[in-house]
Each structure stands twice: as structure tokens, then as C-alpha cells.
Design an enzyme around this catalytic site. Structure first.
Site, PDB file in Angstrom:
ATOM      1  N   HIS A  72     -51.533  35.776 -20.625  1.00  0.00           N
ATOM      2  CA  HIS A  72     -50.798  37.038 -20.561  1.00  0.00           C
ATOM      3  C   HIS A  72     -49.491  36.772 -19.835  1.00  0.00           C
ATOM      4  O   HIS A  72     -49.432  35.907 -18.950  1.00  0.00           O
ATOM      5  CB  HIS A  72     -51.609  38.111 -19.822  1.00  0.00           C
ATOM      6  N   GLY A 127     -72.243  23.074 -15.212  1.00  0.00           N
ATOM      7  CA  GLY A 127     -72.341  24.521 -15.110  1.00  0.00           C
ATOM      8  C   GLY A 127     -71.218  25.153 -14.303  1.00  0.00           C
ATOM      9  O   GLY A 127     -70.604  24.518 -13.446  1.00  0.00           O
ATOM     10  N   ARG A 155     -63.075   9.286 -10.840  1.00  0.00           N
ATOM     11  CA  ARG A 155     -63.349   7.884 -11.163  1.00  0.00           C
ATOM     12  C   ARG A 155     -63.831   7.802 -12.604  1.00  0.00           C
ATOM     13  O   ARG A 155     -63.940   8.818 -13.275  1.00  0.00           O
ATOM     14  CB  ARG A 155     -64.395   7.296 -10.219  1.00  0.00           C
TER      15      ARG A 155
END
Length: 188
Positions: free
Chosen positions: A113, A140, A181
């Protein structure tokens, strides 16, 4: 130019264009059907997912609930697993490769936006695509922001906010997400 065409090209468009509103309603109807299915209704879930999305490869499993804006801008490769509570604002293309794992409560946002409050008040939007290449694992509670590409084999740690591309084969995490890494089981 249609608002839909401008949207998928990443150009500015009016979010409340009647055609876009109707597409979102139809998408939400399909999403509601998917979210109401029982856990053993896998064949019906696959059929509805194919109706909803632009392309669905083989062995694509998406846990419910899902929350999707358009659906037609989403494509899946093969052997994809997406855990509970996936949110996708797919105003632009969202391309998910093969052998991809996505953890619970992950959000993909292609939508932008305007920063200018007058433009934003006019309900103007624009978008950038998101690409998840093959063999990516997203932990998650991650948020993938507009324009990001997650390159082949990278791993995104849980809770990350991904604001820029992640190179192939790398472990990245944090808010904002940073490369830590190589994505191996041993620290190198």
C-alpha cells in the site's frame, strides 16, 4: 487496462474494483468449502485446491485453515506440504516449487500500500511476486514479504520476517531475516 491486469503486473490499481471484489468473494467461497472439509476428505480438498489455484502439482498437501485473496495467482510444484493456518495475499504471482515444506502460521504478502496517506486513503494498491524455489523449508510463524525469492534449498528459521531474497542452500532467520550460515546439519 483492467484492474486485475494492473495488479498482477505490479502496477498501481484500485483495490475495490468490482471485478476484483467479485474474484475475492468467489475465492473466499472456495476457501470456506476447503476449511469446512473433514480431515479425511482429501480427494475433495485436492479438487477444490485445483479449482482455487493456478496450478497444483502432484502430492500437494495443504492443512486447513487457509486464508487466500485470489488463488488464481498461486502455483505449486510437486510434493509440497503446508501446515496449519497459511495466509496468502496473492495480488501477484506466488510460485511454490517442488519438495517445499511450510510450517504452521506462515503468511505470504505480495500486497503493498502507498506510504502517502492520501494515496492510501484512495484504496490504491500494488504488488510484487513471491517465489519459493525447490527444496525450501520455511519454519512456523514466518512472514514472507513482497518481492522475495527464496532460492533452492534454503531454510528459513521459525518466526522470521523475510524482507529480501535468501541465497540457495543457506539458513536464514530473524526479524528482519538474515543469512546465518549454510543449511547443513553441521555448522560450517
Amino acid at each position: 487496462m483492467r484492474a486485475f491486469d494492473a495488479m498482477v503486473k505490479g502496477e498501481r490499481y484500485w483495490i475495490n474494483d468490482p471485478e476484483l471484489v467479485e474474484i475475492r468473494f468467489k475465492t473466499r467461497d472456495l476457501v470456506d468449502k476447503i476449511n469446512q472439509l473433514g480431515p479425511r476428505d482429501e480427494l475433495e480438498r485436492q479438487e477444490l485446491l485445483r479449482q482455487l489455484c493456478g496450478r497444483v502439482g502432484e502430492d500437494v498437501h495443504v492443512e486447513k485453515p487457509i486464508h487466500i485473496d485470489y488463488g488464481c495467482n498461486i502455483s505449486f510444484g510437486d510434493h509440497v506440504f503446508i501446515n496449519f493456518d497459511w495466509t496468502v495475499l496473492d495480488c501477484c504471482e506466488v510460485k511454490i516449487g517442488s519438495h517445499v515444506f511450510i510450517g504452521p502460521h506462515v503468511s505470504f504478502y505480495t500486497a503493498h500500500h502507498p506510504l502517502d496517506k492520501q494515496e492510501r486513503a484512495k484504496h490504491i494498491g500494488f504488488a510484487e511476486p513471491i517465489t519459493v524455489e525447490d527444496n525450501v523449508w520455511i519454519g512456523g510463524n514466518c512472514v514472507i514479504l513482497p518481492g522475495v525469492t527464496l532460492k533452492e534449498g534454503c531454510v528459513i528459521g521459525a518466526g522470521s520476517v523475510v524482507t529480501k531474497d535468501v541465497p540457495a542452500g543457506m539458513l536464514a532467520l530473524g526479524a528482519p531475516c538474515r543469512v546465518i550460515r549454510k543449511a547443513t546439519d553441521t555448522k560450517e
